[in-house]
Design a protein around this motif. Sequence first.
Motif, PDB file in Angstrom:
ATOM      1  N   ASP A 196      -6.190  -2.078  -2.908  1.00 49.18           N
ATOM      2  CA  ASP A 196      -6.016  -0.663  -3.225  1.00 49.18           C
ATOM      3  C   ASP A 196      -5.988  -0.587  -4.737  1.00 49.18           C
ATOM      4  OD1 ASP A 196      -5.267   0.367  -0.504  1.00 49.18           O
ATOM      5  OD2 ASP A 196      -3.513  -0.894  -0.828  1.00 49.18           O
ATOM      6  N   THR A 245      -4.932  -3.691   4.328  1.00 47.01           N
ATOM      7  CA  THR A 245      -5.752  -3.847   3.132  1.00 47.01           C
ATOM      8  C   THR A 245      -6.741  -4.995   3.322  1.00 47.01           C
ATOM      9  OG1 THR A 245      -3.966  -2.994   1.785  1.00 47.01           O
ATOM     10  CG2 THR A 245      -5.685  -4.218   0.640  1.00 47.01           C
ATOM     11  N   THR A 261      -3.134  -3.471  -5.217  1.00 47.92           N
ATOM     12  CA  THR A 261      -2.403  -4.249  -4.212  1.00 47.92           C
ATOM     13  C   THR A 261      -3.331  -5.351  -3.724  1.00 47.92           C
ATOM     14  OG1 THR A 261      -3.197  -3.133  -2.204  1.00 47.92           O
ATOM     15  CG2 THR A 261      -1.336  -2.117  -3.347  1.00 47.92           C
ATOM     16  N   THR A 309       0.838  -1.204   0.000  1.00 48.34           N
ATOM     17  CA  THR A 309       0.000   0.000   0.000  1.00 48.34           C
ATOM     18  C   THR A 309       0.875   1.258   0.000  1.00 48.34           C
ATOM     19  OG1 THR A 309      -1.815  -1.156   1.115  1.00 48.34           O
ATOM     20  CG2 THR A 309      -1.795   1.247   1.294  1.00 48.34           C
TER      21      THR A 309
END
Lengths: 195, 153
Positions: free
Chosen positions: A58, A54, A78, A26
């Motif tokens: 992302d 996450t 990601t 990230t």
Amino acid sequence: MSFINYSSREINCKIVYYGPGLCGKTTNLQVIYRKTRPEAKGKMITLATETERTLFFDFLPLALGDIKGFKTRFHLYTVPGQIFYDASRKLILKGVDGIVFVADSQVERMDANLESFENMKINLDEQGYSLSQIPYVIQYNKRDLPNIVPVAELKKVINGDGAPDFEAVAANGFGVFETLKAIVKLVLIELKKGS
Amino acid sequence: MYEEENREIKAVVERLLRDANAKCVYLVDKDGQLISASGETKNIDATSLASLTAGNIAATGGLAKLIGEKEFSILFHEGERDNLHISVVGQRVILVVIFDKRSSLGLVRLRVKRASEELSKSIQKLLDRMAAGAENENLLKEITDDDIERLFH
Ligand SMILES: Nc1nc2c(ncn2[C@@H]2O[C@H](COP(=O)(O)OP(=O)(O)OP(=O)(O)O)[C@@H](O)[C@H]2O)c(=O)[nH]1
Ligand SMILES: [Mg+2]
């Protein structure tokens, strides 16, 4: 799967940042977002937990410029690194054109790096891809920390195949664009010879 | 290049927009790439919409498999003002319809169903042509290292 739209004259490619939890995926996207000029980037979407881990992905769309009159758009994603989010990782790998594997250089994260790398191979296989056919680069992140594995050792353990690799300190931006540039280049070269 | 298929697709989407009294209609690739946008799209970030829709369909698809279904081909989200009707067309493309009080779920469903049949034909044609890929090659053979280098300056 890269997607060439002839009516709007665009080339679209999907790049996925993969790696163990907290390795800095990230952070890579955040740096790219911050340092890219406004007209070249779209909104960054972050689907994260309250603690900024996450949760799903992302997403950062980049429009880098023209090649032969075609706009090039790169969609950066990601995956969530935490082990139990494996179902989400599989989904995000769908249609991938290039991978950045972010390794955490800290000694105590070596097992996690290896496990994540193996997991990536398995998930690619399940989608009918194979790592040997997909452009990828490796980033050794967190080089600023004291307790880190020497690069030569990292190379031996997770880069037996000799993919392009880069040292980075994503937290302060070092190595982030070098890594991105390398994967973009590999993806475009693959497109050129592939299709 | 692919003009014919793209025109066909555009025409079906525009008609759906009118017939369903919708605010806007998007076509999105399952991988999250936007294919087309029509209607009142100015205030919506289309790239984000495309990526989140694809994520949404992928996640519900995963759920479907878990419980032994092939896929949930229609999703509906109801808001205070605007509603979202998401459906999978021809197993490959996602159709997103945004509508408000001027329309209704029943009407949107009906019109989407008709549009889907037509769209899936055009899309298949387009995909076949793209798979043939002859045109890709012409373009991409000419990319040089310099072209790639320049992207970053
Ligand atoms: N010291 C140091 N910390 C870093 C570096 N890169 C990232 N971090 C920190 O590591 C933590 C985790 O970074 P993230 O980018 O959220 O990690 P991630 O890989 O996205 O983690 P998941 O979303 O759980 O998979 C954050 O606190 C970052 O600030 C680095 O190069 N050096
Ligand atoms: Mg993360």
